[in-house]
Design an enzyme around this catalytic site. Sequence first.
Site, PDB file in Angstrom:
ATOM      1  N   LYS A 202       1.289  -1.187  -0.006  1.00 45.95           N
ATOM      2  CA  LYS A 202      -0.226   0.203  -0.200  1.00 45.95           C
ATOM      3  C   LYS A 202       1.256   1.339   0.251  1.00 45.95           C
ATOM      4  O   LYS A 202       1.433   1.692   0.979  1.00 45.95           O
ATOM      5  CB  LYS A 202      -0.967   0.196   1.363  1.00 45.95           C
ATOM      6  CG  LYS A 202      -1.841   0.926   0.967  1.00 45.95           C
ATOM      7  CD  LYS A 202      -2.367   0.530   2.486  1.00 45.95           C
ATOM      8  CE  LYS A 202      -3.908   2.854   2.514  1.00 45.95           C
ATOM      9  NZ  LYS A 202      -5.128   2.490   3.550  1.00 45.95           N
ATOM     10  N   LYS A 257      -2.305  -1.432  -4.249  1.00 49.86           N
ATOM     11  CA  LYS A 257      -3.100  -0.556  -3.968  1.00 49.86           C
ATOM     12  C   LYS A 257      -2.177   1.284  -3.586  1.00 49.86           C
ATOM     13  O   LYS A 257      -1.298   0.748  -3.162  1.00 49.86           O
ATOM     14  CB  LYS A 257      -3.663  -0.288  -2.592  1.00 49.86           C
ATOM     15  CG  LYS A 257      -4.596   1.218  -2.075  1.00 49.86           C
ATOM     16  CD  LYS A 257      -4.663   0.779  -0.759  1.00 49.86           C
ATOM     17  CE  LYS A 257      -5.981   1.980  -0.190  1.00 49.86           C
ATOM     18  NZ  LYS A 257      -6.620   2.108   0.924  1.00 49.86           N
TER      19      LYS A 257
HETATM   20  C1  PBG Z   1      -7.319   3.795   4.737  1.00 51.49           C
HETATM   21  C2  PBG Z   1      -7.684   3.241   3.741  1.00 51.49           C
HETATM   22  C3  PBG Z   1      -7.470   3.903   2.956  1.00 51.49           C
HETATM   23  C4  PBG Z   1      -8.239   4.054   1.898  1.00 51.49           C
HETATM   24  C5  PBG Z   1      -8.494   2.454   1.759  1.00 51.49           C
HETATM   25  N1  PBG Z   1      -8.507   2.886   3.529  1.00 51.49           N
HETATM   26  C6  PBG Z   1      -6.692   5.425   2.446  1.00 51.49           C
HETATM   27  C7  PBG Z   1      -5.054   5.971   3.151  1.00 51.49           C
HETATM   28  O1  PBG Z   1      -4.953   4.754   3.333  1.00 51.49           O
HETATM   29  O2  PBG Z   1      -5.653   7.048   3.683  1.00 51.49           O
HETATM   30  C8  PBG Z   1      -7.884   4.275   0.172  1.00 51.49           C
HETATM   31  C9  PBG Z   1      -9.056   4.265  -0.772  1.00 51.49           C
HETATM   32  C10 PBG Z   1      -9.176   4.728  -1.754  1.00 51.49           C
HETATM   33  O3  PBG Z   1      -8.644   5.769  -2.089  1.00 51.49           O
HETATM   34  O4  PBG Z   1     -10.012   3.904  -2.408  1.00 51.49           O
HETATM   35  N2  PBG Z   1      -6.609   2.733   6.045  1.00 51.49           N
END
Ligand code: PBG
Length: 332
Positions: A202, A257
């Site tokens: 991520k 992601k």
């Molecule tokens: C946070 C989380 C995020 C997303 C999914 N879980 C945002 C972040 O890390 O700030 C982002 C998903 C998206 O932008 O569609 N735990």
Amino acid sequence: MSSTRSFPTSRPRRLRSKKFLRKLVAEHQLSPHDLVAPLFVCENNEKNLAIDGMPAVQRIPLNKLASKVSRIHKLGIPAVALFPVVPVHLKSRYSSEAFNPNNLIARAITAIKKVTPDLGVITDVALDPYSIDGQDGITNVAGDIINDATLDALSRQALCLAAAGSDVVAPSDMMDGRVGAIRTTLDKHNYQNLPILAYTAKYASSLYGPFRSAVGSAGNLGNSNKLTYQMFPANSQEALYEASLDLQEGADMIMVKPGNLYADIIWRLSQECNAPIFAYQVSGEYSMLSHLGGTDPEQRAKIIMESLISLKRAGASAILTYFAEEAATLLS
Ligand code: PBG
């Protein structure tokens, strides 16, 4: 590369010349079964359901959830991924609402299981929707994220989600050791069979903006960032390292992601790891692609399909996408 023939004997255009041929030689397929629909769940009294930057997506009040998931289930989409819009007064320094057995997500799971018991429910393990600073972990007074204290909180949160009936828990927090900590806690409480979908690679991406405004954590996060725990966008080797750790710690599925901008990472992990790879086409990617689609439904459909097949081609076995319902409708 075994073919030694060349032009004019070889003409790749022959197999592109007719629709039936293009179908027969397609190397990758997209099916509704590949999709997971992320849902932003809110309380019934939530006034503002619209989301900045996500025109066709809305927050879903609990009392509208049944009809939403029935539609999703009928389209052949196997699962939803839930994210809570936590009321401001329930956010706190230590995110204690995350451990409330009757919190929004717990009630959402109950509501979903009542109408669509076979629809998979994937829940997010991270503190950001619940914390006053919008960070995924617990912070100290200096604002640093404290890794090991966060592991206890995440384990507790995962246990609450398991008890509430979640089918899969998905840690998205990027703390070191979280998969192992969650696995140990779940096993100790007889949830040995509950799968973990780890957000393995991520990235600290600037494409999460619409998501943060959807769950209402954007204001809490303010000018801070998540660079000390989410991966640096310049790295790819490190994704393999993260994957090896998560798999050793007991992850059943691993996720990359964002998706489209990180297709190279999906490809590498799919080549190197013996675990299913999930791709998350994130809110900013949805936003950009929607914008490009404009108001022409055909153009929008083509963009949706191309963006999703590119993730399959990269090696994803499943895709979390805000286009899930639209794509499944187009495919049916
Ligand atoms: C946070 C989380 C995020 C997303 C999914 N879980 C945002 C972040 O890390 O700030 C982002 C998903 C998206 O932008 O569609 N735990």
